[in-house]
Design a protein around this motif. Structure first.
Motif, PDB file in Angstrom:
ATOM      1  N   LEU A 189       0.822  -1.201   0.000  1.00 18.10           N
ATOM      2  CA  LEU A 189       0.000   0.000   0.000  1.00 18.10           C
ATOM      3  C   LEU A 189       0.862   1.260   0.000  1.00 18.10           C
ATOM      4  O   LEU A 189       0.612   2.212  -0.748  1.00 18.10           O
ATOM      5  CB  LEU A 189      -0.922  -0.008   1.230  1.00 18.10           C
ATOM      6  CG  LEU A 189      -1.800   1.220   1.449  1.00 18.10           C
ATOM      7  CD1 LEU A 189      -2.803   1.364   0.319  1.00 18.10           C
ATOM      8  CD2 LEU A 189      -2.523   1.133   2.781  1.00 18.10           C
ATOM      9  N   GLY A 190       1.893   1.268   0.836  1.00 20.68           N
ATOM     10  CA  GLY A 190       2.774   2.418   0.879  1.00 20.68           C
ATOM     11  C   GLY A 190       3.533   2.622  -0.419  1.00 20.68           C
ATOM     12  O   GLY A 190       3.711   3.746  -0.883  1.00 20.68           O
ATOM     13  N   MET A 191       3.967   1.508  -1.027  1.00 21.87           N
ATOM     14  CA  MET A 191       4.781   1.606  -2.241  1.00 21.87           C
ATOM     15  C   MET A 191       4.015   2.154  -3.431  1.00 21.87           C
ATOM     16  O   MET A 191       4.570   2.884  -4.256  1.00 21.87           O
ATOM     17  CB  MET A 191       5.341   0.223  -2.590  1.00 21.87           C
ATOM     18  CG  MET A 191       6.375  -0.275  -1.607  1.00 21.87           C
ATOM     19  SD  MET A 191       6.982  -1.940  -2.042  1.00 21.87           S
ATOM     20  CE  MET A 191       7.992  -2.304  -0.606  1.00 21.87           C
ATOM     21  N   VAL A 192       2.743   1.798  -3.547  1.00 27.33           N
ATOM     22  CA  VAL A 192       1.989   2.207  -4.737  1.00 27.33           C
ATOM     23  C   VAL A 192       1.135   3.435  -4.511  1.00 27.33           C
ATOM     24  O   VAL A 192       0.613   4.007  -5.464  1.00 27.33           O
ATOM     25  CB  VAL A 192       1.104   1.057  -5.259  1.00 27.33           C
ATOM     26  CG1 VAL A 192       1.949  -0.145  -5.611  1.00 27.33           C
ATOM     27  CG2 VAL A 192       0.018   0.679  -4.256  1.00 27.33           C
ATOM     28  N   ALA A 210      11.197   2.255  -2.684  1.00 29.52           N
ATOM     29  CA  ALA A 210      10.298   1.112  -2.485  1.00 29.52           C
ATOM     30  C   ALA A 210      11.098  -0.175  -2.585  1.00 29.52           C
ATOM     31  O   ALA A 210      11.273  -0.744  -3.677  1.00 29.52           O
ATOM     32  CB  ALA A 210       9.181   1.138  -3.513  1.00 29.52           C
ATOM     33  N   ASP A 211      11.593  -0.618  -1.454  1.00 28.28           N
ATOM     34  CA  ASP A 211      12.444  -1.803  -1.391  1.00 28.28           C
ATOM     35  C   ASP A 211      11.559  -3.047  -1.355  1.00 28.28           C
ATOM     36  O   ASP A 211      10.976  -3.374  -0.320  1.00 28.28           O
ATOM     37  CB  ASP A 211      13.327  -1.725  -0.155  1.00 28.28           C
ATOM     38  CG  ASP A 211      14.443  -2.757  -0.157  1.00 28.28           C
ATOM     39  OD1 ASP A 211      14.247  -3.825  -0.768  1.00 28.28           O
ATOM     40  OD2 ASP A 211      15.489  -2.502   0.468  1.00 28.28           O
ATOM     41  N   THR A 212      11.464  -3.739  -2.470  1.00 27.23           N
ATOM     42  CA  THR A 212      10.546  -4.877  -2.565  1.00 27.23           C
ATOM     43  C   THR A 212      10.964  -6.060  -1.704  1.00 27.23           C
ATOM     44  O   THR A 212      10.157  -6.973  -1.481  1.00 27.23           O
ATOM     45  CB  THR A 212      10.398  -5.329  -4.026  1.00 27.23           C
ATOM     46  OG1 THR A 212      11.699  -5.569  -4.584  1.00 27.23           O
ATOM     47  CG2 THR A 212       9.693  -4.255  -4.851  1.00 27.23           C
ATOM     48  N   GLY A 245      -3.046  -3.892  -0.072  1.00 30.83           N
ATOM     49  CA  GLY A 245      -2.322  -3.028  -1.007  1.00 30.83           C
ATOM     50  C   GLY A 245      -2.757  -3.223  -2.444  1.00 30.83           C
ATOM     51  O   GLY A 245      -2.767  -2.279  -3.253  1.00 30.83           O
ATOM     52  N   LEU A 246      -3.146  -4.461  -2.785  1.00 29.87           N
ATOM     53  CA  LEU A 246      -3.595  -4.736  -4.153  1.00 29.87           C
ATOM     54  C   LEU A 246      -4.844  -3.938  -4.529  1.00 29.87           C
ATOM     55  O   LEU A 246      -5.096  -3.691  -5.708  1.00 29.87           O
ATOM     56  CB  LEU A 246      -3.879  -6.225  -4.329  1.00 29.87           C
ATOM     57  CG  LEU A 246      -2.703  -7.158  -4.586  1.00 29.87           C
ATOM     58  CD1 LEU A 246      -3.199  -8.581  -4.761  1.00 29.87           C
ATOM     59  CD2 LEU A 246      -1.896  -6.722  -5.812  1.00 29.87           C
ATOM     60  N   VAL A 251       2.582   2.789  -9.810  1.00 26.96           N
ATOM     61  CA  VAL A 251       3.363   3.991  -9.499  1.00 26.96           C
ATOM     62  C   VAL A 251       3.315   4.968 -10.672  1.00 26.96           C
ATOM     63  O   VAL A 251       3.186   6.189 -10.479  1.00 26.96           O
ATOM     64  CB  VAL A 251       4.816   3.614  -9.162  1.00 26.96           C
ATOM     65  CG1 VAL A 251       5.710   4.854  -9.136  1.00 26.96           C
ATOM     66  CG2 VAL A 251       4.878   2.912  -7.812  1.00 26.96           C
ATOM     67  N   ARG A 252       3.382   4.462 -11.896  1.00 25.82           N
ATOM     68  CA  ARG A 252       3.331   5.350 -13.063  1.00 25.82           C
ATOM     69  C   ARG A 252       1.975   6.047 -13.168  1.00 25.82           C
ATOM     70  O   ARG A 252       1.894   7.222 -13.527  1.00 25.82           O
ATOM     71  CB  ARG A 252       3.647   4.577 -14.340  1.00 25.82           C
ATOM     72  CG  ARG A 252       5.101   4.167 -14.450  1.00 25.82           C
ATOM     73  CD  ARG A 252       5.490   3.670 -15.829  1.00 25.82           C
ATOM     74  NE  ARG A 252       6.886   3.238 -15.839  1.00 25.82           N
ATOM     75  CZ  ARG A 252       7.925   4.071 -15.941  1.00 25.82           C
ATOM     76  NH1 ARG A 252       7.716   5.369 -16.063  1.00 25.82           N
ATOM     77  NH2 ARG A 252       9.164   3.591 -15.932  1.00 25.82           N
ATOM     78  N   VAL A 253       0.904   5.321 -12.860  1.00 29.03           N
ATOM     79  CA  VAL A 253      -0.421   5.957 -12.876  1.00 29.03           C
ATOM     80  C   VAL A 253      -0.461   7.094 -11.858  1.00 29.03           C
ATOM     81  O   VAL A 253      -0.928   8.200 -12.155  1.00 29.03           O
ATOM     82  CB  VAL A 253      -1.527   4.925 -12.567  1.00 29.03           C
ATOM     83  CG1 VAL A 253      -2.876   5.618 -12.342  1.00 29.03           C
ATOM     84  CG2 VAL A 253      -1.645   3.919 -13.723  1.00 29.03           C
ATOM     85  N   LYS A 254       0.037   6.828 -10.658  1.00 31.75           N
ATOM     86  CA  LYS A 254       0.019   7.881  -9.639  1.00 31.75           C
ATOM     87  C   LYS A 254       0.951   9.024 -10.012  1.00 31.75           C
ATOM     88  O   LYS A 254       0.606  10.198  -9.839  1.00 31.75           O
ATOM     89  CB  LYS A 254       0.388   7.312  -8.269  1.00 31.75           C
ATOM     90  CG  LYS A 254       0.329   8.378  -7.187  1.00 31.75           C
ATOM     91  CD  LYS A 254      -0.054   7.875  -5.837  1.00 31.75           C
ATOM     92  CE  LYS A 254      -0.384   9.035  -4.912  1.00 31.75           C
ATOM     93  NZ  LYS A 254      -0.773   8.606  -3.558  1.00 31.75           N
TER      94      LYS A 254
END
Length: 349
Positions: free
Chosen positions: A128-131, A161-163, A177-178, A214-217
């Motif tokens: 959730l935080g990453m996206v 964003a460390d996966t 998050g999804l 991330v690109r959408v945001k």
């Protein structure tokens, strides 16, 4: 490592990939001091961040805040400001938020308000935080009146964003998050929907799903920092979702509330003649396959009252992000009560 640039007056990168946190030393090189804000479960990750900073010559320490939404209160903010003062944090220094969306919201707000603004680097550890939460510079805390009603716009210096952090994330939190990922699919990127149709767990294509979301945001916030135009579309499903969270005293996960909110918004668009029955049903079917809730048992009158103080409201007008076809978001202002009631009936238990 994947890099997504976010445009604006103060552009920055979102770095996505395993080991992204190590770039913290590069981002804050030359900064005299940094304070890492984290919740107790992330002590190890925060300790690693402190070590990275110290190795880069930054005097670094950590401040512990409560876990989850309990961190986002005026009382916690006040205590942490006092800690910043004790540590001697000045305008030349920086704040680092390590954790999920609640901690990055708080860390950003603290950075925006301490000495009227210091840099913040966000290191989200949840999907959730990453996206979503760590990107875009929206910061805030909650009040008795609602979620995120007190805050500031304060873009980060970077988002790392460390996966690797996702390996330890509980499955329920990953699914939560999804919900923000699939939201991006409904409003802008149909490829996200196709990837989740093929694997509803999101585990097979996690890196691609994160990058696409991330690109959408980034596209939305780059030219609309202050949420007056395109950025509002990122709130698809969130009007009812935030009301559910408030009514449940933040006992529901954000993504779970968003999932119900997405179905509600789709049903509302269907009532308004904007979205086909097929596309409305696709919301419910896909979200259910992802293991997310699509119905909610609640007090409709109370939820409507809370929605009227949502930060997207304007005066007496109730406003919803809806779809005029998949991939085409719009604002629906003051929908007919009959439409609202019908949409509620479709999600009510």
């Amino acid at each position: 490592m994947r890099r997504v640039p976010v445009a604006g007056d103060k552009p920055y990168d979102v770095v996505v990939g395993p080991g992204a946190q190590v770039e913290l030393g590069l981002v804050l090189a030359g900064t005299p001091r940094a304070v890492v804000v984290h919740a107790p479960p992330l002590a190890a990750a925060a300790g690693a961040a402190v070590e990275i900073l110290q190795s880069a010559g930054v005097a670094a320490g950590a401040v512990v805040v409560p876990d989850g939404e309990a961190a986002k209160t005026a009382e916690v903010a006040a205590r942490t400001w006092e800690e910043f003062g004790r540590l001697g944090l000045t305008r030349s220094d920086a704040v680092v938020g390590v954790g999920g969306g609640a901690v990055t919201d708080l860390a950003g707000f603290l950075a925006a308000t301490w000495v009227r603004g210091v840099p913040v680097v966000q290191v989200p550890t949840s999907l959730l935080g990453m996206v979503d939460a760590a990107i875009g510079g929206k910061t805030g805390i909650n009040t008795g009146a609602g979620k995120n009603l007190v805050g500031a716009f304060h873009p980060p210096a970077a988002v790392l964003a460390d996966t690797d952090a996702l390996a330890a994330l509980p499955e329920a939190e990953f699914r939560s998050g999804l919900a923000e990922v699939v939201k991006c699919g409904f409003i802008a990127d149909a490829a996200i929907l196709e990837l989740l149709d093929a694997d509803a767990t999101g585990r097979r294509d996690t890196a691609e799903l994160i990058e696409r979301a991330v690109r959408v945001k980034a596209d939305a916030v780059g030219g609309d920092l202050y949420d007056t135009g395109q950025r509002e579309f990122l709130n698809y499903g969130h009007t009812l979702a935030h009301a559910i969270e408030r009514v449940e005293d933040f006992g529901w996960r954000h993504g779970e509330a968003v999932a119900v909110g997405l179905v509600f918004a789709a049903e509302l668009a269907g009532q308004a003649g904007l979205l086909s029955r097929e596309d409305v049903d696709r919301h419910r079917t896909l979200l259910a396959a992802m293991g997310l809730p699509t119905r909610y048992a609640g007090d409709w009158d109370r939820l409507q009252a809370v929605m009227r103080v949502d930060k997207k409201a304007r005066g007496a007008s109730l406003r919803f992000v809806v779809l005029d076809g998949l991939g085409t978001p719009m604002i629906l202002t003051d929908p007919a009560q009959a439409w609202l009631d019908a949409a509620w009936s479709a999600v009510a238990l």
